[in-house]
Scaffold this motif. Structure first.
Motif, PDB file in Angstrom:
ATOM      1  N   GLU A  67     -45.140  20.528 -14.256  1.00 30.57           N
ATOM      2  CA  GLU A  67     -44.068  20.306 -15.491  1.00 30.57           C
ATOM      3  C   GLU A  67     -42.661  19.805 -14.258  1.00 30.57           C
ATOM      4  OE1 GLU A  67     -41.682  18.206 -18.589  1.00 30.57           O
ATOM      5  OE2 GLU A  67     -44.752  18.587 -18.541  1.00 30.57           O
ATOM      6  N   LYS A  68     -43.021  21.065 -13.505  1.00 29.46           N
ATOM      7  CA  LYS A  68     -41.509  21.398 -12.320  1.00 29.46           C
ATOM      8  C   LYS A  68     -41.832  20.636 -12.386  1.00 29.46           C
ATOM      9  CE  LYS A  68     -41.754  26.467 -13.212  1.00 29.46           C
ATOM     10  NZ  LYS A  68     -41.904  27.402 -11.647  1.00 29.46           N
ATOM     11  N   ARG A  69     -42.917  19.704 -11.297  1.00 30.21           N
ATOM     12  CA  ARG A  69     -42.455  18.290 -10.202  1.00 30.21           C
ATOM     13  C   ARG A  69     -42.070  17.427 -11.162  1.00 30.21           C
ATOM     14  NH1 ARG A  69     -45.948  17.734  -5.612  1.00 30.21           N
ATOM     15  NH2 ARG A  69     -45.523  15.954  -6.338  1.00 30.21           N
ATOM     16  N   ARG A  70     -42.556  17.145 -12.592  1.00 27.07           N
ATOM     17  CA  ARG A  70     -41.949  15.699 -13.384  1.00 27.07           C
ATOM     18  C   ARG A  70     -40.298  16.009 -13.884  1.00 27.07           C
ATOM     19  NH1 ARG A  70     -46.931  17.424 -16.759  1.00 27.07           N
ATOM     20  NH2 ARG A  70     -48.173  15.981 -16.155  1.00 27.07           N
ATOM     21  N   ASP A  71     -40.066  17.715 -13.525  1.00 27.27           N
ATOM     22  CA  ASP A  71     -38.709  17.997 -14.000  1.00 27.27           C
ATOM     23  C   ASP A  71     -37.734  17.565 -12.752  1.00 27.27           C
ATOM     24  OD1 ASP A  71     -38.950  18.786 -16.522  1.00 27.27           O
ATOM     25  OD2 ASP A  71     -39.148  21.018 -16.010  1.00 27.27           O
ATOM     26  N   ASN A  72     -38.073  17.195 -11.355  1.00 19.62           N
ATOM     27  CA  ASN A  72     -37.901  16.940 -10.100  1.00 19.62           C
ATOM     28  C   ASN A  72     -37.647  15.421 -10.218  1.00 19.62           C
ATOM     29  OD1 ASN A  72     -36.109  19.548  -9.965  1.00 19.62           O
ATOM     30  ND2 ASN A  72     -38.116  20.787  -8.933  1.00 19.62           N
ATOM     31  N   ASP A  73     -38.457  15.198 -11.051  1.00 16.68           N
ATOM     32  CA  ASP A  73     -38.337  13.291 -10.128  1.00 16.68           C
ATOM     33  C   ASP A  73     -39.454  13.107 -10.044  1.00 16.68           C
ATOM     34  OD1 ASP A  73     -36.458  13.060 -12.587  1.00 16.68           O
ATOM     35  OD2 ASP A  73     -34.553  12.884 -11.187  1.00 16.68           O
ATOM     36  N   ARG A  74     -40.440  14.013  -9.478  1.00 18.09           N
ATOM     37  CA  ARG A  74     -41.918  14.178  -8.527  1.00 18.09           C
ATOM     38  C   ARG A  74     -43.056  13.827  -9.477  1.00 18.09           C
ATOM     39  NH1 ARG A  74     -41.930  18.392  -4.738  1.00 18.09           N
ATOM     40  NH2 ARG A  74     -42.795  17.134  -3.411  1.00 18.09           N
ATOM     41  N   PRO A  75     -44.009  12.780  -8.861  1.00 17.81           N
ATOM     42  CA  PRO A  75     -45.085  12.308  -9.912  1.00 17.81           C
ATOM     43  C   PRO A  75     -45.374  13.928 -10.362  1.00 17.81           C
ATOM     44  CG  PRO A  75     -45.478  11.550  -7.806  1.00 17.81           C
ATOM     45  CD  PRO A  75     -44.184  11.906  -7.822  1.00 17.81           C
ATOM     46  N   ALA A  76     -46.176  13.840 -11.430  1.00 19.86           N
ATOM     47  CA  ALA A  76     -47.137  15.313 -11.625  1.00 19.86           C
ATOM     48  C   ALA A  76     -47.475  15.660 -10.604  1.00 19.86           C
ATOM     49  CB  ALA A  76     -48.010  15.182 -12.980  1.00 19.86           C
ATOM     50  N   ASN A  77     -48.573  15.051  -9.521  1.00 12.85           N
ATOM     51  CA  ASN A  77     -49.518  15.627  -8.480  1.00 12.85           C
ATOM     52  C   ASN A  77     -49.120  14.700  -7.242  1.00 12.85           C
ATOM     53  OD1 ASN A  77     -51.522  16.962 -10.448  1.00 12.85           O
ATOM     54  ND2 ASN A  77     -51.815  15.243 -11.638  1.00 12.85           N
ATOM     55  N   PRO A  78     -49.187  15.074  -5.961  1.00 11.47           N
ATOM     56  CA  PRO A  78     -48.583  15.152  -5.328  1.00 11.47           C
ATOM     57  C   PRO A  78     -49.608  13.649  -4.711  1.00 11.47           C
ATOM     58  CG  PRO A  78     -50.322  16.986  -4.866  1.00 11.47           C
ATOM     59  CD  PRO A  78     -49.407  16.693  -6.083  1.00 11.47           C
ATOM     60  N   ALA A  79     -49.571  12.811  -4.376  1.00 10.74           N
ATOM     61  CA  ALA A  79     -50.339  11.553  -3.173  1.00 10.74           C
ATOM     62  C   ALA A  79     -51.547  12.450  -2.430  1.00 10.74           C
ATOM     63  CB  ALA A  79     -49.733  10.689  -2.347  1.00 10.74           C
ATOM     64  N   ARG A  80     -52.929  11.664  -2.926  1.00 12.95           N
ATOM     65  CA  ARG A  80     -53.805  12.260  -2.018  1.00 12.95           C
ATOM     66  C   ARG A  80     -54.508  10.831  -0.781  1.00 12.95           C
ATOM     67  NH1 ARG A  80     -56.832  12.169  -7.488  1.00 12.95           N
ATOM     68  NH2 ARG A  80     -56.166   9.863  -7.436  1.00 12.95           N
ATOM     69  N   VAL A  81     -54.590  11.121  -0.309  1.00 11.83           N
ATOM     70  CA  VAL A  81     -54.709  10.547   1.538  1.00 11.83           C
ATOM     71  C   VAL A  81     -56.151  11.042   2.594  1.00 11.83           C
ATOM     72  CG1 VAL A  81     -53.856  10.548   3.785  1.00 11.83           C
ATOM     73  CG2 VAL A  81     -52.699  11.181   2.592  1.00 11.83           C
ATOM     74  N   VAL A  82     -57.054  10.031   2.451  1.00 13.62           N
ATOM     75  CA  VAL A  82     -58.055  10.148   2.506  1.00 13.62           C
ATOM     76  C   VAL A  82     -58.318   9.177   4.326  1.00 13.62           C
ATOM     77  CG1 VAL A  82     -60.716   9.726   2.902  1.00 13.62           C
ATOM     78  CG2 VAL A  82     -59.700  10.176   0.475  1.00 13.62           C
ATOM     79  N   VAL A  83     -58.902  10.259   5.217  1.00 17.33           N
ATOM     80  CA  VAL A  83     -58.844  10.189   6.204  1.00 17.33           C
ATOM     81  C   VAL A  83     -60.675   9.407   6.405  1.00 17.33           C
ATOM     82  CG1 VAL A  83     -58.263   9.694   8.804  1.00 17.33           C
ATOM     83  CG2 VAL A  83     -56.881  10.612   7.327  1.00 17.33           C
ATOM     84  N   ASP A  84     -60.401   8.097   6.892  1.00 13.03           N
ATOM     85  CA  ASP A  84     -61.801   7.560   6.534  1.00 13.03           C
ATOM     86  C   ASP A  84     -61.545   6.041   7.810  1.00 13.03           C
ATOM     87  OD1 ASP A  84     -64.398   6.445   5.333  1.00 13.03           O
ATOM     88  OD2 ASP A  84     -63.753   5.896   3.171  1.00 13.03           O
ATOM     89  N   SER A  85     -62.329   6.220   8.357  1.00 14.17           N
ATOM     90  CA  SER A  85     -62.115   5.512  10.355  1.00 14.17           C
ATOM     91  C   SER A  85     -63.198   4.044   9.100  1.00 14.17           C
ATOM     92  CB  SER A  85     -62.633   5.388  11.260  1.00 14.17           C
ATOM     93  OG  SER A  85     -61.833   6.354  11.344  1.00 14.17           O
ATOM     94  N   SER A  86     -64.650   4.286   8.820  1.00 15.05           N
ATOM     95  CA  SER A  86     -65.309   2.783   8.304  1.00 15.05           C
ATOM     96  C   SER A  86     -64.923   3.010   6.960  1.00 15.05           C
ATOM     97  CB  SER A  86     -66.281   3.512   8.872  1.00 15.05           C
ATOM     98  OG  SER A  86     -67.276   4.728   8.473  1.00 15.05           O
ATOM     99  N   GLY A  87     -64.107   3.507   6.039  1.00 16.83           N
ATOM    100  CA  GLY A  87     -64.566   3.255   4.290  1.00 16.83           C
ATOM    101  C   GLY A  87     -66.208   3.628   4.229  1.00 16.83           C
ATOM    102  N   ARG A  88     -66.239   4.940   3.495  1.00 20.67           N
ATOM    103  CA  ARG A  88     -67.375   5.160   3.471  1.00 20.67           C
ATOM    104  C   ARG A  88     -66.932   6.158   2.639  1.00 20.67           C
ATOM    105  NH1 ARG A  88     -70.354   9.896   6.684  1.00 20.67           N
ATOM    106  NH2 ARG A  88     -67.930  10.221   7.543  1.00 20.67           N
ATOM    107  N   THR A  89     -65.696   5.702   1.887  1.00 22.84           N
ATOM    108  CA  THR A  89     -64.912   7.008   0.568  1.00 22.84           C
ATOM    109  C   THR A  89     -66.070   6.283  -0.050  1.00 22.84           C
ATOM    110  OG1 THR A  89     -62.786   7.731   1.215  1.00 22.84           O
ATOM    111  CG2 THR A  89     -63.810   7.257  -0.670  1.00 22.84           C
ATOM    112  N   PRO A  90     -66.837   6.695  -0.955  1.00 17.61           N
ATOM    113  CA  PRO A  90     -67.413   5.852  -2.350  1.00 17.61           C
ATOM    114  C   PRO A  90     -66.785   5.807  -3.363  1.00 17.61           C
ATOM    115  CG  PRO A  90     -68.586   8.306  -2.396  1.00 17.61           C
ATOM    116  CD  PRO A  90     -67.305   8.616  -1.129  1.00 17.61           C
ATOM    117  N   THR A  91     -66.324   4.351  -3.965  1.00 18.73           N
ATOM    118  CA  THR A  91     -65.535   3.828  -4.621  1.00 18.73           C
ATOM    119  C   THR A  91     -65.359   4.699  -6.347  1.00 18.73           C
ATOM    120  OG1 THR A  91     -67.282   2.273  -6.386  1.00 18.73           O
ATOM    121  CG2 THR A  91     -66.071   1.769  -4.340  1.00 18.73           C
ATOM    122  N   ASP A  92     -66.211   5.451  -6.660  1.00 21.55           N
ATOM    123  CA  ASP A  92     -66.361   6.654  -8.017  1.00 21.55           C
ATOM    124  C   ASP A  92     -65.663   8.256  -7.293  1.00 21.55           C
ATOM    125  OD1 ASP A  92     -68.477   7.333  -6.134  1.00 21.55           O
ATOM    126  OD2 ASP A  92     -70.244   7.519  -8.088  1.00 21.55           O
TER     127      ASP A  92
END
Length: 221
Positions: A67-92
């Motif tokens: 809620e504090k993030r929303r009050d500061n005009d930010r998304p409720a959660n931070p962005a998420r980043v995956v470092v994945d050279s060959s694209g192995r991240t499961p789609t689910d």
């Protein structure tokens, strides 16, 4: 961009067992510390190995912090980043749900099929030929407005970030547990340094639960 590496490790410096299974090293007080650190961040970064082993969600758990993030005009959660050279991240994978924007950093080696599968669920960042070029990838993330970045592992990614000179801070909870094992992952795996070892300046030491939180700044940053 300010990059903070955060980790919990055993008293003998292991992140998990040789089986790469998640082990409870810290407790509720440290979980709350990590949640506050996430809430202060623009993005949370992990390597694909962490996604495959733990399937983390990487959201802020405390509703008051969201809620504090929303009050500061930010998304409720931070962005998420995956470092994945060959694209192995499961789609689910949990990290690809709609709780926050997710970026997947790929190399040119990722196949067209894997790119197409991930493109529906994440923003794709391509940098590097066989492996993700972290300097280029993080520059692209910075162009997206991600300035305060938290890295949650694993050891291969953490080593690579130190090797690229991208780390500004290291925060480690050291817990009262011995894991052992020459094949158990450590804080900074990868090839390891043999010359010009990164140096750290100790900023603070704080007791937490039955462990301790050490905060270092990377020297000469």
């Amino acid at each position: 961009m300010h990059v903070v590496v955060n980790a919990a490790m055993s008293a003998d410096g292991k992140l998990s067992s040789r089986r790469r299974e998640q082990i409870a090293i810290s407790g509720e007080a440290d979980f709350d510390r990590v949640d506050r650190l996430r809430a202060d961040s623009d993005a949370v970064v992990v390597g694909v190995g962490t996604v495959l082993a733990d399937d983390p969600h990487l959201i802020v758990k405390d509703e008051i912090l969201r809620e504090k993030r929303r009050d500061n005009d930010r998304p409720a959660n931070p962005a998420r980043v995956v470092v994945d050279s060959s694209g192995r991240t499961p789609t689910d994978a949990a990290i690809l749900d709609d709780a926050a924007t997710t970026y997947v950093c790929l190399s040119e080696a990722a196949s067209v099929e894997r790119r197409a599968a991930l493109a529906d669920r994440a923003e794709l960042v391509t940098a590097g030929d066989e492996r993700v070029d972290l300097l280029r990838a993080f520059a692209t993330l910075q162009e997206q407005g991600l300035e305060q970045v938290m890295v949650e592992g694993g050891g291969e990614l953490i080593f690579s970030l130190f090797d690229a000179g991208l780390v500004d801070e290291l925060r480690v909870f050291i817990g009262p547990k011995i894991i052992g094992g020459r094949d158990a992952p450590t804080l900074a795996d990868g090839e390891g340094f043999v010359t010009e070892f990164p140096s750290l300046d100790l900023e603070s030491v704080d007791r937490l639960d039955d462990g301790v939180v050490l905060t270092w700044c990377v020297a000469d940053r």
